[in-house]
Design an enzyme around this catalytic site. Structure first.
Site, short mmCIF file in Angstrom:
data_model
loop_
_atom_site.label_atom_id
_atom_site.label_comp_id
_atom_site.label_asym_id
_atom_site.label_seq_id
_atom_site.Cartn_x
_atom_site.Cartn_y
_atom_site.Cartn_z
N LYS A 40 -40.03 -5.72 -25.16
CA LYS A 40 -40.13 -4.89 -26.37
C LYS A 40 -38.80 -4.96 -27.14
O LYS A 40 -37.78 -5.44 -26.61
CB LYS A 40 -40.45 -3.44 -26.00
CG LYS A 40 -39.42 -2.79 -25.10
CD LYS A 40 -39.85 -1.39 -24.72
CE LYS A 40 -38.85 -0.80 -23.74
NZ LYS A 40 -38.76 0.63 -23.77
N ARG A 140 -43.16 12.74 -21.42
CA ARG A 140 -43.27 11.92 -22.63
C ARG A 140 -44.73 11.64 -22.96
O ARG A 140 -45.27 12.24 -23.88
CB ARG A 140 -42.47 10.61 -22.42
CG ARG A 140 -42.27 9.81 -23.68
CD ARG A 140 -41.22 8.72 -23.51
NE ARG A 140 -41.59 7.70 -22.53
CZ ARG A 140 -40.81 6.63 -22.28
NH1 ARG A 140 -39.67 6.46 -22.92
NH2 ARG A 140 -41.19 5.73 -21.38
N HIS A 170 -43.86 6.75 -15.19
CA HIS A 170 -42.49 6.31 -15.52
C HIS A 170 -41.53 7.34 -14.97
O HIS A 170 -41.70 8.55 -15.19
CB HIS A 170 -42.36 6.19 -17.03
CG HIS A 170 -41.12 5.47 -17.48
ND1 HIS A 170 -40.73 4.26 -16.97
CD2 HIS A 170 -40.18 5.81 -18.40
CE1 HIS A 170 -39.60 3.87 -17.56
NE2 HIS A 170 -39.25 4.80 -18.41
N ARG A 223 -42.45 -3.28 -13.96
CA ARG A 223 -42.12 -3.50 -15.38
C ARG A 223 -40.62 -3.71 -15.45
O ARG A 223 -39.84 -2.77 -15.46
CB ARG A 223 -42.55 -2.26 -16.20
CG ARG A 223 -44.00 -1.82 -15.95
CD ARG A 223 -44.38 -0.63 -16.82
NE ARG A 223 -43.58 0.54 -16.60
CZ ARG A 223 -43.88 1.56 -15.78
NH1 ARG A 223 -45.00 1.54 -15.10
NH2 ARG A 223 -43.06 2.59 -15.65
N TYR A 268 -10.72 0.59 -45.01
CA TYR A 268 -11.10 1.80 -45.76
C TYR A 268 -10.41 3.02 -45.17
O TYR A 268 -10.34 3.19 -43.96
CB TYR A 268 -12.61 2.02 -45.70
CG TYR A 268 -13.41 1.02 -46.51
CD1 TYR A 268 -13.29 0.97 -47.90
CD2 TYR A 268 -14.30 0.16 -45.89
CE1 TYR A 268 -14.04 0.05 -48.64
CE2 TYR A 268 -15.05 -0.75 -46.62
CZ TYR A 268 -14.91 -0.80 -48.00
OH TYR A 268 -15.64 -1.69 -48.73
N CYS A 314 -15.79 -2.42 -41.24
CA CYS A 314 -16.52 -2.42 -42.53
C CYS A 314 -17.97 -2.82 -42.28
O CYS A 314 -18.37 -3.10 -41.15
CB CYS A 314 -15.88 -3.42 -43.49
SG CYS A 314 -14.11 -3.25 -43.71
N MET A 315 -18.75 -2.88 -43.33
CA MET A 315 -20.16 -3.25 -43.17
C MET A 315 -20.30 -4.68 -42.65
O MET A 315 -21.18 -4.98 -41.84
CB MET A 315 -20.90 -3.11 -44.51
CG MET A 315 -22.40 -3.24 -44.38
SD MET A 315 -23.26 -3.19 -45.97
CE MET A 315 -23.09 -1.49 -46.44
N ASP A 316 -19.42 -5.57 -43.10
CA ASP A 316 -19.60 -7.00 -42.80
C ASP A 316 -18.39 -7.65 -42.14
O ASP A 316 -18.44 -8.84 -41.79
CB ASP A 316 -19.87 -7.77 -44.10
CG ASP A 316 -20.79 -7.00 -45.01
OD1 ASP A 316 -21.93 -6.76 -44.58
OD2 ASP A 316 -20.35 -6.59 -46.11
C1 LIG Z 1 -42.72 2.84 -19.53
C2 LIG Z 1 -41.57 1.91 -19.36
N1 LIG Z 1 -41.56 1.05 -18.34
C3 LIG Z 1 -40.57 0.17 -18.14
C4 LIG Z 1 -39.49 0.13 -18.99
C5 LIG Z 1 -38.38 -0.84 -18.72
O1 LIG Z 1 -37.25 -0.14 -18.32
P1 LIG Z 1 -35.93 -0.91 -17.90
O2 LIG Z 1 -35.48 -1.63 -19.12
O3 LIG Z 1 -35.00 0.18 -17.52
O4 LIG Z 1 -36.30 -1.82 -16.80
C6 LIG Z 1 -39.44 1.01 -20.07
C7 LIG Z 1 -38.27 0.99 -20.97
O5 LIG Z 1 -37.93 1.84 -21.69
C8 LIG Z 1 -40.50 1.92 -20.26
O6 LIG Z 1 -40.50 2.77 -21.29
#
Ligand SMILES: Cc1ncc(COP(=O)(O)O)c(C=O)c1O
Length: 373
Positions: A40, A140, A170, A223, A268, A314-316
């Site tokens: 992600k 959550r 989670h 995950r 700045y 700065c920005m850049d």
């Molecule tokens: C539901 C869930 N599973 C797994 C992960 C992966 O977590 P990590 O990057 O700590 O392995 C996340 C990350 O935010 C998550 O929200």
């Protein structure tokens, strides 16, 4: 945003490191346990598609993302492995998810009912795969009781358009040495699991931290996110059981080097004034690239020497104090190794009083990602 290719600022992503981190984790998993790579947020800033490819080479068998768009990006790039969107999507997009064979998380009765109704009303080619989210203490998303989960399974079973593919939770504190809350969450999940008439294809509870430090974590899929990028999810708190190889280097080059007299103002607000004659170098990266203003006072590496960021970022662009004259074009390392000296993403996070996850995700799209095997 246009990628700034015509300047020397670059994020170099070592895909071999990603592959090896996945391989190392795979080796520790029980027979039959799968690893889904969490890609992600553009692969935590490392690039979703290239990261996904490297994870597959390391033995990942599926992917987790946060949004339907991220999932579709993977499908459109040709990835055929299972993909799970771990956050909720709006039910109106469920047919789209089904059409792309993308599994979604559901954790409310209302969301499930609406999804069932919408799919029943339309022409859906594929069954939509559902992972039921259980809130065991993260607060959550997810169902909170066994009764709700049993009702959800019934609803899914009565809909020909849905397939119950997963059950997950989670953990909130898997990256901490004190595991009491983690144990409580695990117990809640086990209670729910024990009350179910059957188990779905995937039962999953482990993020990186659970996979690294809680071998008792249950399920048949992990995950695996931040550790795939070579980062320790606990920051400094817990040692990783195997060396995690950081995948990302951030580099640039000196664009101007000048010798300023004592009393010269820098940046700045004139927040820095030279205390003697000083060599000042200008580096083409700034907060629009994700190198934030609070990095003032931190340092960058030039020929293995730490050079303080002086004046406001700065920005850049930003300015650093050099120990001596360096030629324009000299490499500057913001994250990574430079002549045996290292600045880690954790060091940057410490400076910003945040976590490395945020540093990685903050690197903006303007910085080109260059992939090196
Ligand atoms: C539901 C869930 N599973 C797994 C992960 C992966 O977590 P990590 O990057 O700590 O392995 C996340 C990350 O935010 C998550 O929200």
């Amino acid at each position: 945003m246009v990628v700034a290719t015509y300047r020397p600022t670059r994020a170099i992503v070592h895909t071999q490191a990603i592959q090896e981190n996945v391989e190392n984790e795979r080796r520790r998993l029980a027979e039959g346990t799968e690893l889904f790579a969490v890609v992600k947020a553009n692969g935590y800033g490392h690039g979703a598609l290239e990261t996904a490819q490297a994870a597959l080479a390391g033995g990942a068998t599926g992917f987790c993302v946060a949004t339907l768009d991220e999932a579709i990006e993977l499908r459109e790039a040709g990835f055929t492995e299972p993909i799970l969107v771990m956050s909720f999507i709006e039910p109106c997009y469920s047919a789209l998810a089904a059409a792309h064979d993308i599994a979604i998380a559901i954790g409310t009765k209302e969301g499930l009912r609406e999804t069932v109704a919408l799919l029943a009303a339309g022409n859906v080619a594929n069954q939509l795969k559902i992972h039921l989210a259980i809130d065991t203490g993260m607060g959550r998303i997810g169902f909170c009781s066994l009764a709700e989960v049993l009702e959800a399974i019934q609803l899914i079973d009565h809909s020909e358009n849905l397939l119950w593919e997963g059950l997950f939770t989670h953990f909130a504190t898997a990256d901490q040495a004190d595991d009491r809350y983690w144990q409580q969450q695990l117990e809640r999940f086990k209670e729910i699991l024990a009350g179910l008439p059957r188990e779905p294809r995937y039962v999953h509870t482990s993020n990186s931290a659970t996979a690294l430090w809680h071998e008792a974590g249950i399920g048949n899929m992990v995950r695996y996110g931040v550790s795939m990028y070579g980062l320790n999810p606990s920051g400094h708190a817990l040692p990783a059981p195997y060396p995690l190889k950081p995948a990302l280097e951030l580099v640039s080059a000196l664009m101007q080097v000048k010798h300023l007299p004592e009393g010269a103002g820098i940046g700045y607000g004139k927040t820095y004034v030279t205390s003697t004659t000083e060599w000042i170098g200008t580096v083409p990266i700034g907060y629009a690239d994700g190198w934030l203003r609070n990095m003032q006072g931190f340092h960058l590496l030039v020929e293995g020497e730490r050079c303080e960021i002086v004046g406001r970022v700065c920005m850049d662009q930003l300015m650093i104090r050099l120990p001596r004259a360096f030629p324009v074009g000299t490499k500057v390392t913001l994250i990574g190794e430079n002549q045996q000296e290292i600045i880690s993403m954790q060091d940057v996070a410490d400076q910003l009083v945040t976590i490395h996850y945020e540093v990685a995700c903050t690197l903006s799209a303007r910085v080109p990602r260059i992939y090196q095997k």
